[in-house]
Design a protein around this motif. Structure first.
Motif, PDB file in Angstrom:
ATOM      1  N   ALA A  69      29.779  47.783  20.839  1.00  0.00           N
ATOM      2  CA  ALA A  69      29.186  48.474  19.691  1.00  0.00           C
ATOM      3  C   ALA A  69      28.460  47.486  18.780  1.00  0.00           C
ATOM      4  N   MET A  70      29.065  46.327  18.552  1.00  0.00           N
ATOM      5  CA  MET A  70      28.455  45.329  17.685  1.00  0.00           C
ATOM      6  C   MET A  70      27.150  44.785  18.261  1.00  0.00           C
ATOM      7  N   LEU A  71      27.134  44.601  19.583  1.00  0.00           N
ATOM      8  CA  LEU A  71      25.967  44.035  20.242  1.00  0.00           C
ATOM      9  C   LEU A  71      24.951  45.090  20.681  1.00  0.00           C
ATOM     10  N   GLY A  72      25.385  46.335  20.691  1.00  0.00           N
ATOM     11  CA  GLY A  72      24.497  47.396  21.135  1.00  0.00           C
ATOM     12  C   GLY A  72      24.202  47.335  22.621  1.00  0.00           C
ATOM     13  N   ILE A  73      25.229  47.009  23.417  1.00  0.00           N
ATOM     14  CA  ILE A  73      25.055  46.883  24.864  1.00  0.00           C
ATOM     15  C   ILE A  73      26.144  47.680  25.579  1.00  0.00           C
ATOM     16  N   SER A  74      26.005  47.799  26.894  1.00  0.00           N
ATOM     17  CA  SER A  74      27.007  48.497  27.701  1.00  0.00           C
ATOM     18  C   SER A  74      28.061  47.503  28.188  1.00  0.00           C
ATOM     19  N   ARG A  75      29.070  48.018  28.874  1.00  0.00           N
ATOM     20  CA  ARG A  75      30.157  47.163  29.349  1.00  0.00           C
ATOM     21  C   ARG A  75      29.681  46.164  30.419  1.00  0.00           C
ATOM     22  N   THR A  76      28.699  46.543  31.230  1.00  0.00           N
ATOM     23  CA  THR A  76      28.296  45.681  32.349  1.00  0.00           C
ATOM     24  C   THR A  76      27.766  44.328  31.889  1.00  0.00           C
ATOM     25  N   PRO A  77      26.767  44.262  31.001  1.00  0.00           N
ATOM     26  CA  PRO A  77      26.305  42.929  30.557  1.00  0.00           C
ATOM     27  C   PRO A  77      27.371  42.167  29.774  1.00  0.00           C
ATOM     28  N   LEU A  78      28.237  42.892  29.058  1.00  0.00           N
ATOM     29  CA  LEU A  78      29.303  42.212  28.335  1.00  0.00           C
ATOM     30  C   LEU A  78      30.243  41.526  29.312  1.00  0.00           C
ATOM     31  N   ARG A  79      30.616  42.215  30.366  1.00  0.00           N
ATOM     32  CA  ARG A  79      31.558  41.645  31.325  1.00  0.00           C
ATOM     33  C   ARG A  79      30.940  40.489  32.114  1.00  0.00           C
ATOM     34  N   GLU A  80      29.627  40.540  32.325  1.00  0.00           N
ATOM     35  CA  GLU A  80      28.960  39.409  32.967  1.00  0.00           C
ATOM     36  C   GLU A  80      29.049  38.177  32.073  1.00  0.00           C
ATOM     37  N   ALA A  81      28.856  38.373  30.767  1.00  0.00           N
ATOM     38  CA  ALA A  81      28.958  37.266  29.825  1.00  0.00           C
ATOM     39  C   ALA A  81      30.398  36.750  29.755  1.00  0.00           C
ATOM     40  N   LEU A  82      31.362  37.653  29.826  1.00  0.00           N
ATOM     41  CA  LEU A  82      32.769  37.242  29.789  1.00  0.00           C
ATOM     42  C   LEU A  82      33.127  36.381  30.997  1.00  0.00           C
ATOM     43  N   LYS A  83      32.506  36.661  32.142  1.00  0.00           N
ATOM     44  CA  LYS A  83      32.754  35.845  33.328  1.00  0.00           C
ATOM     45  C   LYS A  83      32.298  34.405  33.097  1.00  0.00           C
ATOM     46  N   VAL A  84      31.179  34.247  32.416  1.00  0.00           N
ATOM     47  CA  VAL A  84      30.685  32.896  32.127  1.00  0.00           C
ATOM     48  C   VAL A  84      31.639  32.180  31.175  1.00  0.00           C
ATOM     49  N   LEU A  85      32.095  32.892  30.142  1.00  0.00           N
ATOM     50  CA  LEU A  85      33.024  32.280  29.186  1.00  0.00           C
ATOM     51  C   LEU A  85      34.344  31.919  29.864  1.00  0.00           C
ATOM     52  N   ALA A  86      34.725  32.709  30.856  1.00  0.00           N
ATOM     53  CA  ALA A  86      35.942  32.386  31.606  1.00  0.00           C
ATOM     54  C   ALA A  86      35.739  31.108  32.416  1.00  0.00           C
ATOM     55  N   SER A  87      34.554  30.948  32.995  1.00  0.00           N
ATOM     56  CA  SER A  87      34.264  29.726  33.757  1.00  0.00           C
ATOM     57  C   SER A  87      34.222  28.503  32.851  1.00  0.00           C
ATOM     58  N   GLU A  88      33.898  28.710  31.572  1.00  0.00           N
ATOM     59  CA  GLU A  88      33.868  27.616  30.603  1.00  0.00           C
ATOM     60  C   GLU A  88      35.249  27.315  30.031  1.00  0.00           C
ATOM     61  N   GLY A  89      36.223  28.176  30.311  1.00  0.00           N
ATOM     62  CA  GLY A  89      37.578  27.942  29.834  1.00  0.00           C
ATOM     63  C   GLY A  89      37.888  28.515  28.474  1.00  0.00           C
ATOM     64  N   LEU A  90      36.964  29.314  27.903  1.00  0.00           N
ATOM     65  CA  LEU A  90      37.212  29.889  26.579  1.00  0.00           C
ATOM     66  C   LEU A  90      38.106  31.114  26.640  1.00  0.00           C
ATOM     67  N   ILE A  91      37.992  31.887  27.699  1.00  0.00           N
ATOM     68  CA  ILE A  91      38.804  33.091  27.832  1.00  0.00           C
ATOM     69  C   ILE A  91      39.435  33.141  29.217  1.00  0.00           C
ATOM     70  N   GLU A  92      40.367  34.060  29.375  1.00  0.00           N
ATOM     71  CA  GLU A  92      41.007  34.309  30.667  1.00  0.00           C
ATOM     72  C   GLU A  92      40.737  35.749  31.069  1.00  0.00           C
ATOM     73  N   LEU A  93      40.337  35.961  32.308  1.00  0.00           N
ATOM     74  CA  LEU A  93      40.142  37.306  32.822  1.00  0.00           C
ATOM     75  C   LEU A  93      41.465  37.815  33.382  1.00  0.00           C
ATOM     76  N   LEU A  94      41.846  39.009  32.984  1.00  0.00           N
ATOM     77  CA  LEU A  94      43.108  39.600  33.421  1.00  0.00           C
ATOM     78  C   LEU A  94      42.819  40.678  34.459  1.00  0.00           C
ATOM     79  N   PRO A  95      43.440  40.619  35.634  1.00  0.00           N
ATOM     80  CA  PRO A  95      43.176  41.607  36.681  1.00  0.00           C
ATOM     81  C   PRO A  95      43.377  43.043  36.179  1.00  0.00           C
ATOM     82  N   ASN A  96      42.290  43.794  36.166  1.00  0.00           N
ATOM     83  CA  ASN A  96      42.309  45.205  35.752  1.00  0.00           C
ATOM     84  C   ASN A  96      42.778  45.419  34.309  1.00  0.00           C
ATOM     85  N   ARG A  97      42.799  44.368  33.515  1.00  0.00           N
ATOM     86  CA  ARG A  97      43.272  44.492  32.129  1.00  0.00           C
ATOM     87  C   ARG A  97      42.335  43.817  31.128  1.00  0.00           C
TER      88      ARG A  97
END
Length: 245
Positions: free
Chosen positions: A57-85
């Motif tokens: 809502a803040m970025l005005g985007i859908s879940r798909t581009p957000l989750r792609e960005a989250l994958k990059v942040l996970a590769s950088e070590g900033l976040i952790e991706l949780l299986p199905n969560r």
């Protein structure tokens, strides 16, 4: 505190013109930049779940581009991706911080030594310009701008070392401590921020003189001081933490 995330649902729009692939890459880069800044600046607590719906809502985007960005942040070590969560902000222990900052101190120390052997006058001039830009941001208490410029200075010294293996290792570890490196400036009621600025004066002076051993020692101690501030900030009462923008 400044953040590149808008307060309201202002959509991120790609630039006008032809070139769909370029527009998509630009859009992805902007989403990633804003999301990274939002996490680094402490707007989501350590260990907390990433609020995907709110961010969309803040970025005005859908879940798909957000989750792609989250994958990059996970590769950088900033976040952790949780299986199905979804995802959560990576929480580092005191021991994690000690080890990561010591490795970074070693890498930056080596980079400083090698940079003094290979850096050009033009590169030193560019780093000087960044330094004065950072000083202006420090005077105006622009933490967001200061931190971005600070990182560019350190990255410029690493690049001047002319060692791709070192550069790759540095980028890997830098991503993992970017968040705590930012928050460390808040330790001791911002005294650390002033100390860091003074340390950068000595870094620039040694670099100008191409004093390899001296710069190596300064950079190592600079990261050690940052480590102490990060650990102090980790253990200080919650009310001393930076407020969300």
């Amino acid at each position: 505190m400044k953040s590149t995330i808008p307060d309201t649902g202002v959509p991120i729009t790609p630039p006008a013109g032809n070139g769909g692939d370029r527009q998509e890459a630009s859009l992805h880069g902007e989403i990633l930049l804003r999301l990274r800044d939002y996490v680094v600046e402490g707007n989501i607590p350590d260990g907390a779940r990433v609020p995907e719906r709110q961010l969309c809502a803040m970025l005005g985007i859908s879940r798909t581009p957000l989750r792609e960005a989250l994958k990059v942040l996970a590769s950088e070590g900033l976040i952790e991706l949780l299986p199905n969560r979804g995802a959560r902000v990576r929480q580092l222990s005191q021991r994690d911080l000690e080890e990561l900052f010591d490795v970074m101190a070693g890498l930056e120390s080596l980079a400083g030594r090698l940079a003094c052997e290979a850096i050009t006058d033009e590169e030193i001039t560019a780093i000087e310009q960044l330094h004065y830009e950072m000083y202006g941001q420090y005077l105006h208490r622009d933490m967001h701008g200061y931190f971005q410029t600070n990182q560019r200075i350190h990255e410029s010294i690493v690049a001047a070392a002319r060692n791709e293996t070192l550069k790759s290792a540095y980028a890997n570890f830098a991503g993992r401590i970017r968040r705590v490196r930012y928050s460390a400036n808040f330790a001791r009621k911002r005294q650390r921020w002033a100390e860091a600025m003074r340390e950068h004066e000595t870094i620039l002076d040694a670099l100008r003189r191409r004093a390899a051993s001296e710069l190596s020692d300064i950079l190592f101690q600079h990261l050690r001081n940052k480590r102490a501030a990060a650990i102090e900030h980790l253990t200080e009462p919650q009310e001393d933490a930076p407020a969300s923008p």
